[in-house]
Design a protein around this motif. Structure first.
Motif, PDB file in Angstrom:
ATOM      1  N   PHE A 193       0.831  -1.181   0.084  1.00  0.00           N
ATOM      2  CA  PHE A 193      -0.028   0.003  -0.178  1.00  0.00           C
ATOM      3  C   PHE A 193       0.920   1.229  -0.060  1.00  0.00           C
ATOM      4  O   PHE A 193       1.804   1.394   0.817  1.00  0.00           O
ATOM      5  CB  PHE A 193      -0.764  -0.198   1.400  1.00  0.00           C
ATOM      6  CG  PHE A 193      -1.892   1.260   1.448  1.00  0.00           C
ATOM      7  CD1 PHE A 193      -2.768   1.202   0.428  1.00  0.00           C
ATOM      8  CD2 PHE A 193      -1.470   2.149   2.309  1.00  0.00           C
ATOM      9  CE1 PHE A 193      -3.701   2.216   0.684  1.00  0.00           C
ATOM     10  CE2 PHE A 193      -2.334   3.462   2.127  1.00  0.00           C
ATOM     11  CZ  PHE A 193      -3.456   3.725   1.532  1.00  0.00           C
ATOM     12  N   GLY A 194       0.573   2.285  -0.928  1.00  0.00           N
ATOM     13  CA  GLY A 194       1.329   3.346  -0.999  1.00  0.00           C
ATOM     14  C   GLY A 194       2.548   3.321  -1.595  1.00  0.00           C
ATOM     15  O   GLY A 194       3.374   4.359  -1.849  1.00  0.00           O
ATOM     16  N   VAL A 195       3.124   2.303  -2.009  1.00  0.00           N
ATOM     17  CA  VAL A 195       4.446   1.925  -2.852  1.00  0.00           C
ATOM     18  C   VAL A 195       4.441   2.664  -4.316  1.00  0.00           C
ATOM     19  O   VAL A 195       5.431   3.411  -4.401  1.00  0.00           O
ATOM     20  CB  VAL A 195       4.682   0.702  -2.867  1.00  0.00           C
ATOM     21  CG1 VAL A 195       6.016   0.491  -3.785  1.00  0.00           C
ATOM     22  CG2 VAL A 195       4.849  -0.117  -1.637  1.00  0.00           C
ATOM     23  N   GLY A 196       3.240   2.473  -4.814  1.00  0.00           N
ATOM     24  CA  GLY A 196       3.095   3.359  -6.199  1.00  0.00           C
ATOM     25  C   GLY A 196       3.537   4.789  -6.234  1.00  0.00           C
ATOM     26  O   GLY A 196       3.920   5.291  -7.252  1.00  0.00           O
ATOM     27  N   ALA A 197       3.124   5.411  -5.099  1.00  0.00           N
ATOM     28  CA  ALA A 197       3.088   6.889  -4.995  1.00  0.00           C
ATOM     29  C   ALA A 197       4.749   7.426  -5.011  1.00  0.00           C
ATOM     30  O   ALA A 197       5.115   8.486  -5.088  1.00  0.00           O
ATOM     31  CB  ALA A 197       2.756   7.312  -3.806  1.00  0.00           C
TER      32      ALA A 197
END
Length: 205
Positions: free
Chosen positions: A98-102
């Motif tokens: 979660f949130g890695v793509g950002a």
């Protein structure tokens, strides 16, 4: 700012980026800038590929003491910014938590967005990503098995994209030793970074 570079084997492209980043940190006195690299299909324990090591040295950085490592979730967790060599690897990593793509971009993608927007923060890069999406590939090809000239070309491409991006995003004083002026801010009309010029002058031909 801790940066993780990822390619496939972790003996060429990501190592070049890691070692150039360390050279940038020293050149600009960016004590908060650190880097590591890994591979999705790493040749675990292998040293830098010889032509890649030659390229790193030619760029004014240090290739010594490296051993390839496989990408692990904890590496991603501790990274403030993840820069990949291909879109496929970027998309693979973005799905790993979660949130890695950002905070995960291809190197060329991050450079392009920063250049257009003048972004000075990772969050700003991410916020502009959808508006500045590009139809086409932003990949740096693997030079394994190719000529010395091909390695030099890959090294130059990495350095030219990476150096101004790091100086724009890294915390601390963006100054070179003996200079008072601020360092490069990436923007549409930004001049070449001093270290980028240095690296280009020193590269192996």
């Amino acid at each position: 700012m801790h940066v993780l570079f990822v390619c496939n084997g972790n003996v060429c492209r990501s190592v070049i980026a890691e070692r150039v980043t360390r050279a940038v940190a020293v050149e600009y006195g960016l004590t908060g800038l650190t880097a590591e690299s890994a591979g999705t299909r790493a040749l675990v324990g292998f040293p830098v590929e010889p032509l890649a090591a030659q390229t790193i040295a030619g760029l004014g950085a240090d290739p010594d003491g490296f051993r390839a490592r496989k990408l692990k979730p904890e590496m991603i967790d501790r990274a403030d910014l993840v820069l990949t060599m291909t879109e496929q690897i970027r998309d693979q990593i973005a799905e790993m938590g979660f949130g890695v793509g950002a905070r995960t971009f291809t190197l060329l993608e991050a450079h392009r967005i920063a250049k257009v927007t003048g972004a000075g923060a990772i969050a700003t890069l991410h916020a502009a990503r959808n508006d500045l999406s590009l139809v086409g590939r932003e990949n740096i090809s693997d030079p394994i098995g190719l000529s010395e000239a091909a390695y030099c070309e890959v090294g130059d491409r990495i350095a030219e994209a990476l150096v101004p991006l790091l100086v724009a995003l890294a915390p601390g004083e963006h100054t070179r030793p003996g200079q008072d002026q601020p360092g490069l801010v990436v923007g549409p009309d930004a001049p070449a970074a001093p270290l980028a010029s240095f690296l280009a002058a020193q590269r192996i031909r």
